[in-house]
Structure formats: C-alpha cells, structure tokens
Design a protein around this motif. Structure first.
Motif, PDB file in Angstrom:
ATOM      1  N   LEU A 171      -3.250   6.216   5.009  1.00 43.45           N
ATOM      2  CA  LEU A 171      -3.007   6.231   3.798  1.00 43.45           C
ATOM      3  C   LEU A 171      -2.685   4.315   3.199  1.00 43.45           C
ATOM      4  O   LEU A 171      -3.607   4.749   2.113  1.00 43.45           O
ATOM      5  CB  LEU A 171      -2.643   6.873   2.715  1.00 43.45           C
ATOM      6  CG  LEU A 171      -3.470   8.997   3.344  1.00 43.45           C
ATOM      7  CD1 LEU A 171      -2.304   9.847   2.714  1.00 43.45           C
ATOM      8  CD2 LEU A 171      -4.972   8.346   2.410  1.00 43.45           C
ATOM      9  N   ALA A 172      -1.487   4.557   3.112  1.00 43.42           N
ATOM     10  CA  ALA A 172      -1.269   3.374   2.850  1.00 43.42           C
ATOM     11  C   ALA A 172      -1.613   2.028   3.747  1.00 43.42           C
ATOM     12  O   ALA A 172      -2.030   1.198   2.383  1.00 43.42           O
ATOM     13  CB  ALA A 172       0.429   3.474   3.124  1.00 43.42           C
ATOM     14  N   ALA A 212      -5.356   1.994   1.614  1.00 44.27           N
ATOM     15  CA  ALA A 212      -4.786   0.958   0.628  1.00 44.27           C
ATOM     16  C   ALA A 212      -4.622  -0.645   0.661  1.00 44.27           C
ATOM     17  O   ALA A 212      -5.837  -1.014   0.323  1.00 44.27           O
ATOM     18  CB  ALA A 212      -3.378   1.483   0.000  1.00 44.27           C
ATOM     19  N   GLY A 218       0.800  -1.366   0.235  1.00 38.59           N
ATOM     20  CA  GLY A 218      -0.174   0.051   0.197  1.00 38.59           C
ATOM     21  C   GLY A 218       0.849   1.236   0.120  1.00 38.59           C
ATOM     22  O   GLY A 218       1.819   1.057   0.460  1.00 38.59           O
ATOM     23  N   ALA A 258       6.401   4.772  -3.038  1.00 40.25           N
ATOM     24  CA  ALA A 258       5.077   5.235  -2.509  1.00 40.25           C
ATOM     25  C   ALA A 258       6.090   7.011  -3.080  1.00 40.25           C
ATOM     26  O   ALA A 258       4.673   8.065  -2.633  1.00 40.25           O
ATOM     27  CB  ALA A 258       5.075   4.911  -0.695  1.00 40.25           C
ATOM     28  N   GLY A 284       0.967   5.685   0.182  1.00 40.86           N
ATOM     29  CA  GLY A 284      -0.063   6.857   0.229  1.00 40.86           C
ATOM     30  C   GLY A 284       0.934   8.208   0.993  1.00 40.86           C
ATOM     31  O   GLY A 284       2.441   8.263   1.074  1.00 40.86           O
ATOM     32  N   CYS A 285       0.332   9.121  -0.196  1.00 39.45           N
ATOM     33  CA  CYS A 285       1.196  10.826   0.168  1.00 39.45           C
ATOM     34  C   CYS A 285       0.593  11.743   0.321  1.00 39.45           C
ATOM     35  O   CYS A 285      -1.138  11.545  -0.034  1.00 39.45           O
ATOM     36  CB  CYS A 285       1.342  10.482  -0.587  1.00 39.45           C
ATOM     37  SG  CYS A 285       0.837  11.266  -2.687  1.00 39.45           S
ATOM     38  N   ASN A 329      -3.614   7.210  -2.256  1.00 36.85           N
ATOM     39  CA  ASN A 329      -2.849   6.129  -2.243  1.00 36.85           C
ATOM     40  C   ASN A 329      -3.374   4.806  -3.279  1.00 36.85           C
ATOM     41  O   ASN A 329      -4.057   5.540  -4.158  1.00 36.85           O
ATOM     42  CB  ASN A 329      -3.623   5.862  -0.720  1.00 36.85           C
ATOM     43  CG  ASN A 329      -4.509   5.170  -1.368  1.00 36.85           C
ATOM     44  OD1 ASN A 329      -5.882   5.733  -1.954  1.00 36.85           O
ATOM     45  ND2 ASN A 329      -5.715   4.519  -0.132  1.00 36.85           N
ATOM     46  N   ARG A 363      -4.375  14.402  -1.415  1.00 37.45           N
ATOM     47  CA  ARG A 363      -3.977  13.310  -0.462  1.00 37.45           C
ATOM     48  C   ARG A 363      -3.983  11.817  -1.890  1.00 37.45           C
ATOM     49  O   ARG A 363      -4.951  12.055  -2.319  1.00 37.45           O
ATOM     50  CB  ARG A 363      -5.369  12.678   0.403  1.00 37.45           C
ATOM     51  CG  ARG A 363      -4.802  13.591   1.622  1.00 37.45           C
ATOM     52  CD  ARG A 363      -5.546  12.901   2.957  1.00 37.45           C
ATOM     53  NE  ARG A 363      -6.956  12.867   2.470  1.00 37.45           N
ATOM     54  CZ  ARG A 363      -7.624  11.939   3.487  1.00 37.45           C
ATOM     55  NH1 ARG A 363      -7.403  11.508   4.016  1.00 37.45           N
ATOM     56  NH2 ARG A 363      -8.907  12.164   3.526  1.00 37.45           N
TER      57      ARG A 363
END
Length: 221
Positions: free
Chosen positions: A201-202, A205, A90, A125, A92-93, A109, A107
C-alpha cells in the motif's frame, strides 16, 4: 477492553475485606461479577479499566452490548516508505476488525511530500492508521499495532527513548490521539516480509495509486 474487578466482600457473620482481581477481558469480568453479585455478599462492585476509570455494572453491560455493533478485535498493520531523492513518502495501513459477528478489512494509503526520513514516514503511517481507527469509532479497546520498523515499534512500546525532535512530535501526536480514544496499544515487531500488505500500500502510494476502502472478508475467499 481489559478490566479489573474491585469489590468489598462481606461474610455471613459480617466480616469484610476488599478484593481486587487480576486484569482480564471485559466479557470474562462481567461473567465473574454477575456470579459474585448472586452470592449477595459482594458490595460496591466496580470495574476499573486500563486508565483507572471506574465502571458500574450497568455501564459495563451497556458497553459490552455496544461492542457487538462497533468494531472490535482490531489489528492494525502499517508501513511507510521514503524516497531520498524526491523526499516523497508513501504511507499504508491495513486494519482488520470484527463487527456484528463479521470480519472486515480496511485499507488506506496516502502520499506525503514534506517528510525528512524513512523513520518519519513510518511514524506518519502509524498516525494515519490511528486516524482511521477514529473514523471507525474504535474506542476503549486494546488494539494490536504491527509493523516492521524497529524504531517505531520499540519507541512507541517504551523500549527505546525518542530522541529526535521530528520523531518525538509524531510520537506525542499518536499517544495523545490514542489516549483521547481510550485505546490500549499493543506494539508488535514483525519481519518486512510479514508486513507485505501495508508495504504494498505504501509503495502504491509512492507510485501514484490511491487505495481506500473497506470490505467484508468472506471465509474461504
């Protein structure tokens, strides 16, 4: 964007000398350059950016005017997660920036299946975040990249060598993209708890929840 000022200064009696300033933000450099030009003694004045590209006064004024309507003061948080059992990752950022005098947050992911380690997920990521910057039209600016991966932060910051071929491939892709955008990266390592938003967020995902969107940040909310 940070710049240096270069010019030839000529005294009233005709003595000349070449000057190069210390590095400074472009806005500050413009104020100083305009003051130098008012003396009538500064010749061949140019601005030099972090990539040794030269900008005239006219070009720099156009750049600074454009910055007002483009994303700037950009900070990126990124994180990657990896499940050893399923080889699922997963990414995320969270990207914070200003535009037209207002603060925003993006945002994003994503789920990836073909990665081989947690370190590779962290690199993926970061690459996803750089792609989002390209989509925002972020260019020729310093950008802070903040993460909790010692490997990625120290390797991308030049503190540690990149030995693993899988990670080197990601590092080269990221550097190539940053160079093409004219982004001057600044890497910062923070504790995992300080990177909670990108971590969440990760994780979302990996759990099948997709997040994608940009909002204006309202002070006090």
């Amino acid at each position: 964007m940070n710049i240096r000022i270069e010019c030839t200064y000529r005294t009233a009696k005709g003595t000349e000398a070449f000057f190069r300033s210390e590095e400074m933000p472009a806005g500050k450099g413009m104020v100083i350059a305009e003051d130098l030009e008012r003396t009538g003694r500064a010749k061949n004045l140019v601005f030099v950016d972090g990539y040794d590209s030269s900008w005239t006064m006219k070009e720099m004024k156009g750049y600074l005017k454009g910055v007002e309507t483009e994303p700037h003061n950009v900070t990126v948080y990124f994180d990657g997660g990896y499940e050893r059992e399923t080889h699922r990752s997963g990414l995320g950022c969270a990207i914070y920036y200003e535009m037209n005098g207002k603060p925003y947050r993006l945002r994003q992911n994503a789920t990836v299946a073909e990665l081989l380690s947690n370190n590779e997920a962290e690199y993926a990521a970061l690459y996803m975040a750089v792609q989002e910057l390209e989509g925002l039209n972020v260019h020729h600016l310093p950008v802070r990249f903040i993460g909790d991966s010692k490997v990625v932060i120290n390797q991308m910051g030049g503190e540690w060598p990149v030995i693993e071929k899988d990670l080197l491939r990601w590092a080269d892709r990221i550097d190539e993209k940053l160079n093409s955008l004219g982004i001057q990266p600044e890497y910062e390592l923070i504790p995992r708890k300080g990177n909670a938003e990108a971590d969440r967020l990760a994780t979302q995902a990996m759990n099948g929840t997709e997040i994608s969107g940009t909002i204006e940040l309202i002070p006090g909310n």
